[in-house]
Design a protein around this motif. Structure first.
Motif, PDB file in Angstrom:
ATOM      1  N   GLY A  11       0.701  -1.201   0.008  1.00 25.04           N
ATOM      2  CA  GLY A  11       0.079  -0.158   0.076  1.00 25.04           C
ATOM      3  C   GLY A  11       0.949   1.164   0.026  1.00 25.04           C
ATOM      4  O   GLY A  11       2.170   1.194  -0.392  1.00 25.04           O
ATOM      5  N   PRO A  12       0.110   2.349   0.249  1.00 23.90           N
ATOM      6  CA  PRO A  12       1.044   3.647   0.145  1.00 23.90           C
ATOM      7  C   PRO A  12       2.141   3.525   1.174  1.00 23.90           C
ATOM      8  O   PRO A  12       1.925   2.947   2.355  1.00 23.90           O
ATOM      9  N   ASP A  46       9.115   4.887  -6.669  1.00 19.19           N
ATOM     10  CA  ASP A  46       9.355   3.432  -7.300  1.00 19.19           C
ATOM     11  C   ASP A  46       9.986   2.745  -6.278  1.00 19.19           C
ATOM     12  O   ASP A  46      11.220   2.454  -6.484  1.00 19.19           O
ATOM     13  N   LEU A  47       9.409   1.998  -5.302  1.00 12.08           N
ATOM     14  CA  LEU A  47      10.327   1.493  -4.250  1.00 12.08           C
ATOM     15  C   LEU A  47       9.539   0.060  -3.901  1.00 12.08           C
ATOM     16  O   LEU A  47       9.752  -0.416  -2.892  1.00 12.08           O
ATOM     17  N   ASP A  48       8.989  -0.424  -4.813  1.00 10.06           N
ATOM     18  CA  ASP A  48       8.271  -1.722  -4.478  1.00 10.06           C
ATOM     19  C   ASP A  48       9.411  -2.779  -4.311  1.00 10.06           C
ATOM     20  O   ASP A  48       9.354  -3.650  -3.649  1.00 10.06           O
ATOM     21  N   ALA A  49      10.548  -2.673  -5.118  1.00 11.17           N
ATOM     22  CA  ALA A  49      11.758  -3.751  -5.072  1.00 11.17           C
ATOM     23  C   ALA A  49      12.292  -3.743  -3.660  1.00 11.17           C
ATOM     24  O   ALA A  49      12.551  -5.104  -3.093  1.00 11.17           O
ATOM     25  N   GLY A  58      16.829   1.787  -5.634  1.00 15.89           N
ATOM     26  CA  GLY A  58      16.281   2.996  -6.012  1.00 15.89           C
ATOM     27  C   GLY A  58      16.286   3.720  -4.749  1.00 15.89           C
ATOM     28  O   GLY A  58      15.455   4.617  -4.583  1.00 15.89           O
ATOM     29  N   VAL A  59      16.718   3.242  -3.600  1.00 17.52           N
ATOM     30  CA  VAL A  59      16.465   3.928  -2.297  1.00 17.52           C
ATOM     31  C   VAL A  59      17.606   5.045  -2.173  1.00 17.52           C
ATOM     32  O   VAL A  59      18.660   4.506  -2.046  1.00 17.52           O
ATOM     33  N   LEU A  60      17.372   6.145  -1.869  1.00 16.66           N
ATOM     34  CA  LEU A  60      18.246   7.300  -1.337  1.00 16.66           C
ATOM     35  C   LEU A  60      18.340   7.225   0.019  1.00 16.66           C
ATOM     36  O   LEU A  60      17.100   7.422   0.733  1.00 16.66           O
ATOM     37  N   SER A  97      14.090   7.444  -9.102  1.00 11.73           N
ATOM     38  CA  SER A  97      13.201   6.633  -8.305  1.00 11.73           C
ATOM     39  C   SER A  97      12.128   7.405  -7.452  1.00 11.73           C
ATOM     40  O   SER A  97      11.088   6.599  -7.170  1.00 11.73           O
ATOM     41  N   ILE A  98      12.204   8.532  -7.011  1.00 12.29           N
ATOM     42  CA  ILE A  98      11.517   9.230  -6.403  1.00 12.29           C
ATOM     43  C   ILE A  98      10.464  10.317  -7.350  1.00 12.29           C
ATOM     44  O   ILE A  98      11.166  10.977  -7.727  1.00 12.29           O
TER      45      ILE A  98
END
Length: 282
Positions: A11-12, A46-49, A58-60, A97-98
């Motif tokens: 979810g969110p 885009d942080l599903d992974a 994709g994580v800062l 990714s953000i």
């Protein structure tokens, strides 16, 4: 990337750095200026992974977000609303990714006592700002926290609903005290955020002082309406007003009267009045 188990989905979500303490000193002249901020960031996209499989490409990192706050402050802070927006835009515009960033700032005011000397009590009033940016324009909110206000008279509370559990007596003269939390959304950016904030704060104080209060709800509406009348760029004001109760003390057991001069300040529990005042659509 691992897929979610059947019947479940993400979810969110967001992640960020909370409580980034920043003190910025302006030394351009011998008369220094100081800005004391607490900054909170929250990023999403885009942080599903990373949630499904721990793939962090994709994580800062939140530590990088903290360092970004300090690095962007090097060139100055300015109005806290503008600084929040600058940070939010930076995170989205420089991180593929953000797709959405929310930055919230609390400013802790210092009082000048000299060219490079300041004083501040613990706690107390704070100016707040929040900017949310998703690539299609920023939404900016300004506000105040813990603004302590008190009227010693011109407040009453009568005619309320009574049932078998009511013990509160009616009063036609009481102390009205609160610790204001207020937020107002800008529908358009004011020419000067600092001036708009000062105008909104002054309107809040004036409305509280000159409204004869029949209820804290009435005072809430009067404050919100006054801010909207004073700051045309604001579209909605949200207020949270805890009722800081002051109880008239019975001194009769000491053989003394009490003509409305001695009160006991209450703590818990307290009444909490919350609401929003909106500008009607044209």
């Amino acid at each position: 990337m691992n897929a979610p188990s059947p019947g479940f989905t993400l979810g969110p979500n967001s992640y960020g750095k909370s409580g980034v303490r920043l003190v910025r000193v302006d030394r351009d002249t011998p008369r220094h200026a100081i800005r004391d901020l607490t900054v909170h960031t929250a990023l999403s996209g885009d942080l599903d992974a990373t949630h499904y499989s721990g793939d962090n490409t994709g994580v800062l990192p939140t530590d990088t977000q903290k360092n970004t706050v300090y690095a962007l402050a090097r060139d100055g802070v300015g109005a806290v609303e503008a600084f929040a927006e600058r940070l939010a835009r930076h995170f989205v515009d420089t991180t593929p990714s953000i797709t959405h960033a929310r930055v919230r700032i609390e400013e802790h005011p210092w009082t000048r006592v000299g060219d490079h000397s300041f004083t501040r009590g613990e706690g107390g009033e704070r100016r707040t700002a929040e900017a949310a940016y998703g690539g299609a324009g920023a939404a900016v909110t300004a506000g105040i926290r813990d603004l302590l206000l008190l009227n010693t008279t011109d407040s009453e509370f009568t005619g309320f609903l009574v049932n078998e559990f009511t013990t509160l007596p009616e009063t036609d003269d009481r102390i009205l005290a609160t610790a204001v939390a207020a937020d107002w959304d800008y529908t358009t950016a004011p020419a000067d955020y600092d001036q708009a904030f000062q105008s909104a704060r002054a309107a809040l104080l004036e409305a509280f002082a000159d409204t004869y209060s029949l209820s804290l709800q009435q005072t809430l509406y009067a404050v919100g309406e006054r801010i909207l009348k004073t700051v045309p760029e604001a579209g909605e004001v949200r207020l949270s007003l805890p009722n800081r109760h002051h109880y008239l003390l019975d001194l009769g057991r000491f053989g003394l009267d009490n003509p409305g001069v001695v009160f006991q300040a209450g703590d818990l529990p307290y009444g909490l009045i919350e609401g929003a005042v909106r500008r009607e659509a044209p």
